[in-house]
Write an enzyme that holds these catalytic residues in place. Structure first.
Site, mmCIF file in Angstrom:
data_model
loop_
_atom_site.group_PDB
_atom_site.id
_atom_site.type_symbol
_atom_site.label_atom_id
_atom_site.label_comp_id
_atom_site.label_asym_id
_atom_site.label_seq_id
_atom_site.Cartn_x
_atom_site.Cartn_y
_atom_site.Cartn_z
ATOM 1 N N LYS A 76 34.152 38.048 40.835
ATOM 2 C CA LYS A 76 34.465 39.414 40.396
ATOM 3 C C LYS A 76 35.676 39.914 41.176
ATOM 4 O O LYS A 76 35.868 39.566 42.354
ATOM 5 C CB LYS A 76 33.239 40.291 40.656
ATOM 6 C CG LYS A 76 33.315 41.711 40.125
ATOM 7 C CD LYS A 76 31.983 42.396 40.377
ATOM 8 C CE LYS A 76 31.972 43.839 39.909
ATOM 9 N NZ LYS A 76 30.650 44.480 40.130
ATOM 10 N N SER A 151 28.768 46.639 36.114
ATOM 11 C CA SER A 151 30.219 46.551 36.225
ATOM 12 C C SER A 151 30.732 45.110 36.274
ATOM 13 O O SER A 151 31.915 44.866 36.107
ATOM 14 C CB SER A 151 30.669 47.295 37.491
ATOM 15 O OG SER A 151 30.126 46.687 38.659
ATOM 16 N N SER A 175 24.613 46.273 38.557
ATOM 17 C CA SER A 175 25.852 45.706 38.019
ATOM 18 C C SER A 175 25.880 44.189 37.899
ATOM 19 O O SER A 175 26.822 43.638 37.341
ATOM 20 C CB SER A 175 27.042 46.170 38.866
ATOM 21 O OG SER A 175 27.271 47.541 38.658
#
Length: 487
Positions: A76, A151, A175
């Protein structure tokens, strides 16, 4: 389901495929399919091939390698990578190249992981759809008219679209688990302190936790075992002090008590409820006992989370001022105007909304009414979970009350989007581990996820429970997208 990591590692070790060939397959698939799903925002093809070449040399020399050696993966874009642009998918950090590695990436590099690139995310991890990214959102590989979730949407989109074997995301209020649920994957949010946060660009420091998104439970266990180490650079990190989770995946669950708190099922969609009730029947057939109880304090979870997380965000994001790194407005007359314009132009709407909310609840006159009260209620929720684990070994709950929502849903109803966090945020408030696994599909074929929540540092228990369900349910609830690499 067969471990993808073990399968690919075996193919390389037996010389049926070289690491360079495997990596090239993934890079070719990224070149072809990433434009469809927008999972990657910063591919690192050259670095990947260098790492693959090194792995092939080690295999040729007969060197013993870790299970993760040579496995193509992703990170990420809020996990710091030395010399590789790390933006948190925000305009304010475009052009930022960290001068150090996050501990988790340091560990994976030592284990000869192959980094394919940095993946898309909601800006500064603030969002539930990945649509607050300055690069545009990542799409769901099972239906491109729906979001991948947030996210950590880019990681889920990449793994779900077969453009990476696994990836590391971060979970502040769900997330990792929510996008895993939306994309039909396994997402593990470890115990707070089990995995180092050093090098993770902070959203809310007392909630954030790094964890894996994978295709199978065994893969999640293998990655967790690799990254859950004590790190002196993170004062909250203890690492995994017990037995490796991957060694506990075939234990019988006969007699294990699975808790069902009715508050987790309030307001969830009928098809999600039906899928989870079917999963409960699978567990009963495996000999588990189902225990029903109430957790009335769960109703405080959303307000507690948004007050405390936004308060921490308003403090953590104060460092982005245009002076030290990142974006700086080109036109200003003095320092104050420069900082104000930099932050106004660099941050997106959702980030500014949460900074303002956090600043408000910390301000004089409102601190006691909001922040202090939320901290007290956090203690109440921690105690509620402690009491629950006196009655059961794990808690089973929906991951999200619905399946992946269509594009632009967030823009139409931001409050309803916040409410999709209702099942995930309690775990972060209490610092507990939880794993989301697929358990069925809605009427349109989109995946449904459920989560297993455990007591602190009980990752081996929840992963074993998840693995037992995965083995019993079979491939029928684990979807594979028709794109990416087929091996």
């Amino acid at each position: 389901m067969e471990s993808q990591i073990k399968k690919l590692s075996g193919l390389m070790q037996s010389r049926q495929i070289s690491c360079q060939e495997l990596t090239q397959n993934y890079l070719d698939a990224m070149e072809r399919d990433n434009k469809k799903i927008n999972a990657y925002v910063n591919p690192t093809a050259e670095l990947a091939m260098e790492a693959a070449k090194a792995v092939d040399k080690k295999i040729a020399s007969g060197e013993e390698l870790s299970p993760l050696a040579g496995i193509p993966m992703t990170l990420k874009d809020n996990i710091s990578t030395k010399g590789i642009e790390t933006t948190c998918c925000s305009n304010i950090l475009k052009g930022y190249y960290p001068i150090y590695n996050a501990t988790v990436w340091e560990i994976l590099q030592q284990q000869n992981a192959v980094l394919l690139g940095k993946t898309n995310m909601d800006e500064f991890a603030m969002g539930s759809s990945c649509e607050t990214s300055c690069f545009g959102g990542a799409l769901n590989p099972h239906d491109l008219s729906h979001v991948a979730g947030g996210s950590s949407g880019g990681v889920a989109s990449a793994v779900g679209g077969n453009l990476a074997v696994y990836g590391l995301g971060s979970d502040t209020g769900g997330s990792i688990r929510q996008p895993a649920s939306f994309c039909g994957l396994v997402g593990l949010k470890p115990t707070y302190g089990a995995v180092s946060r050093y090098g993770l660009i902070a959203y809310a420091s007392s909630f954030d936790q790094i964890g894996p998104i994978t295709a199978t439970v065994e893969d999640a266990a293998l990655v967790y075992d690799a990254i859950s180490r004590y790190d002196e650079k993170d004062s909250t990190c203890r690492g995994n002090t017990g037995k490796p989770a991957s060694e506990s995946l075939n234990n019988s669950i006969k007699g294990k008590k699975i808790g069902i708190a009715k508050e987790y099922f309030d307001g969830i969609r009928d098809d999600v409820n039906d899928a989870i009730q079917n999963a409960i029947k699978v567990y009963e057939s495996l000999g588990a006992q189902i225990v029903y109880f109430d957790m009335p304090s769960l109703k405080y979870s959303l307000p507690v989370y948004y007050i405390l997380a936004c308060a921490e965000a308003s403090s953590n994001l104060g460092r982005y001022d245009g002076i030290r790194y990142g974006y700086r407005t080109p036109h200003y007359s003095d320092r104050n105007e420069m900082i104000c314009k930099t932050r106004s132009e660099g941050f997106g709407k959702e980030v500014k909304r949460r900074i303002l909310l956090g600043t408000y609840v910390l301000s004089a006159g409102y601190y006691d009414a909001y922040y202090k009260k939320a901290q007290n209620l956090r203690g109440t929720l921690v105690k509620a979970f402690q009491d629950a684990f006196q009655k059961c070994d794990v808690i089973l709950a929906p991951t999200v009350p619905m399946t992946a929502f269509p594009l632009n849903f967030t823009a139409q109803d931001a409050v309803e989007t916040y409410q999709t966090d209702i099942c995930t945020v309690p775990v972060n408030i209490a610092g507990l581990p939880a794993v989301s696994i697929p358990c069925g599909f809605d009427g349109t074929g989109l995946p449904i996820g459920m989560q297993l929540i455990g007591n602190s540092f009980s990752e081996p228990t929840i992963l074993n429970m998840a693995h037992q369900y995965e083995s019993a349910a079979g491939n029928s609830v684990f979807p594979r997208a028709d794109m990416g690499v087929k091996l």
